[in-house]
Every structure is written in C-alpha cells, then in structure tokens.
Write a protein that holds these residues in place. Structure first.
Motif, PDB file in Angstrom:
ATOM      1  N   LEU A  39       0.825  -1.205   0.000  1.00 53.90           N
ATOM      2  CA  LEU A  39       0.000   0.000   0.000  1.00 53.90           C
ATOM      3  C   LEU A  39       0.861   1.258   0.000  1.00 53.90           C
ATOM      4  O   LEU A  39       0.555   2.241  -0.699  1.00 53.90           O
ATOM      5  N   LEU A  40       1.947   1.257   0.764  1.00 53.05           N
ATOM      6  CA  LEU A  40       2.842   2.412   0.796  1.00 53.05           C
ATOM      7  C   LEU A  40       3.513   2.624  -0.551  1.00 53.05           C
ATOM      8  O   LEU A  40       3.678   3.757  -1.008  1.00 53.05           O
ATOM      9  N   CYS A  41       3.888   1.510  -1.198  1.00 53.13           N
ATOM     10  CA  CYS A  41       4.524   1.598  -2.523  1.00 53.13           C
ATOM     11  C   CYS A  41       3.574   2.228  -3.532  1.00 53.13           C
ATOM     12  O   CYS A  41       3.997   3.019  -4.388  1.00 53.13           O
ATOM     13  N   TYR A  42       2.307   1.889  -3.441  1.00 54.93           N
ATOM     14  CA  TYR A  42       1.307   2.466  -4.333  1.00 54.93           C
ATOM     15  C   TYR A  42       1.316   3.989  -4.233  1.00 54.93           C
ATOM     16  O   TYR A  42       1.247   4.704  -5.248  1.00 54.93           O
ATOM     17  N   GLU A  43       1.434   4.504  -3.007  1.00 57.36           N
ATOM     18  CA  GLU A  43       1.392   5.948  -2.804  1.00 57.36           C
ATOM     19  C   GLU A  43       2.687   6.636  -3.226  1.00 57.36           C
ATOM     20  O   GLU A  43       2.666   7.711  -3.822  1.00 57.36           O
ATOM     21  N   VAL A  44       3.825   6.015  -2.925  1.00 59.13           N
ATOM     22  CA  VAL A  44       5.096   6.681  -3.214  1.00 59.13           C
ATOM     23  C   VAL A  44       5.397   6.686  -4.714  1.00 59.13           C
ATOM     24  O   VAL A  44       6.225   7.471  -5.182  1.00 59.13           O
ATOM     25  N   THR A  45       4.680   5.855  -5.489  1.00 61.64           N
ATOM     26  CA  THR A  45       4.903   5.801  -6.940  1.00 61.64           C
ATOM     27  C   THR A  45       3.739   6.388  -7.742  1.00 61.64           C
ATOM     28  O   THR A  45       3.709   6.231  -8.966  1.00 61.64           O
ATOM     29  N   ARG A  46       2.837   7.079  -7.095  1.00 62.57           N
ATOM     30  CA  ARG A  46       1.606   7.507  -7.782  1.00 62.57           C
ATOM     31  C   ARG A  46       1.856   8.539  -8.875  1.00 62.57           C
ATOM     32  O   ARG A  46       1.009   8.726  -9.755  1.00 62.57           O
TER      33      ARG A  46
END
Length: 209
Positions: A39-46
């Motif tokens: 979930l964090l990766c989804y946000e940091v790569t948005r």
C-alpha cells in the motif's frame, strides 16, 4: 512537517495499529509488514511518468499507457528494510534492488556501514530507499549519501514510522529527498527508539532480540 508526506489511507492505519500491538505474533507482524508495504509503494509511486505504446486488445488496436524510463530501484537498508522490500516487489516485480548494510551503534546511536550492492546506472533511475523506522535518521542519511556518491540523483525515502527528531535530521542532511511515512510519532526515548512506536522492527519481523 515540511518535506514529508503522511500516507493516511484507512487500510494503512488499520494494519499499522495491529503491528504496533505487542501481542501481535512474529508471523502476523511479518505478513502485515508485507501487506502495508504494498500500500505504501502504491502511494510513493503515484506520480511516475507514463508514455504509451501500441498494443492489440481482443477488440482492436490502441495506444496504451506504460511506465516511462529505466526500471525503478528499491534500496533496502539492511536488515529491517527487507520487510518493506518484499511487498514492494509484489507490486513492481521488475524493479531493480539495492542492499545497503547500515546498523546503529546502540551506544553512540551513530550509523556503522558494512555493505553496499546496487545496480549500475543509478543516475538515470528513480531510487526508493526503504527502512521501517526513521528514528534518529542517521542510518538513512548515511545510506542515501552512499547512493548519491554512486550517482543517484532522483531519490525518495519511505518508512513505516518516523520521529520528529529523525525528520529534522534527515531534512537537514538531504533536503532534496522527499520522505513518505505511515505515521509521525511523538518522540525518541533515551535509547533512540520511537515512542509509542512498535519496538525494534527487525527483531519483531525475525523473532530475534
């Protein structure tokens, strides 16, 4: 606080609460860390750059969006960073991986560097550095300094928890590197641990003391 993004998604916050609980087992902690890191990766790569390429769907041709540029690099600060790394690779399996060996001396709270291995051509890649805890910030600062010395220019830092002291130190050391976290806690205690925190992430993930 300036320079840091708090990822306040409800699923992130729910999983983080379970991870904080001292009664959560090693197996559950490890599973939750993997889930929350996705979930964090989804946000940091948005905001990754996109281009298009022609493909054929079953219904006909189209110009379809794809990621632009060289593959990402996920840089794990050993050993606890590997817990975040696994979930991020679930989301971006083609990413390259760097490992940076840095541990904190428990007497001085200063970083001790012992290992570095990274892909080539760092200057042309987005590098996302991962470590569950940003406490004093010294280990993260040292790890990113190593990456910059080897050519990395586009860097982001992702952690699970951050302390205000670590955020300030990091921002002073690397004002050009944006930070992302699931929560900013109250403070560091006299031993340099985040309060209320969740304990030592590496120990809880691997069942060590």
């Amino acid at each position: 606080m300036d320079g840091i993004t708090v990822i306040a998604h409800p699923l992130v916050q729910h999983k983080l609460t379970i991870m904080r609980d001292k009664e959560t087992s090693t197996a559950s902690f490890r599973r939750l860390l993997r889930e929350i890191s996705t979930l964090l990766c989804y946000e940091v790569t948005r905001d990754l750059d996109l281009t298009t390429r022609p493909i054929e769907t079953p219904m006909g041709p189209m110009e379809a969006p794809v990621l632009e540029g060289k593959k990402l690099v996920f840089a794990s600060i050993l050993r606890a960073g590997n817990g975040l790394l696994e979930g991020m690779l679930d989301l971006v399996p083609a990413a390259r991986v760097a490992h940076i060996g840095v541990y904190r001396d428990h007497e001085t709270l200063q970083p001790v560097e012992y290992y570095f291995k990274a892909p080539e051509d760092l200057e042309n890649r987005l590098v996302i550095v991962v470590d569950p805890m940003l406490a004093t910030g010294n280990s993260a600062i040292a790890a990113i300094q190593q990456l910059k010395a080897r050519g990395a220019r586009n860097i982001r830092f992702l952690c699970l928890l951050a302390a205000p002291e670590g955020i300030r130190n990091f921002a002073e050391g690397h004002p050009d590197v944006p930070m992302f976290t699931a929560a900013i806690d109250s403070k560091l205690n006299e031993k340099g641990y985040i309060v209320p925190g969740l304990g030592d992430a590496g120990d809880r993930m691997y069942g060590t003391k």
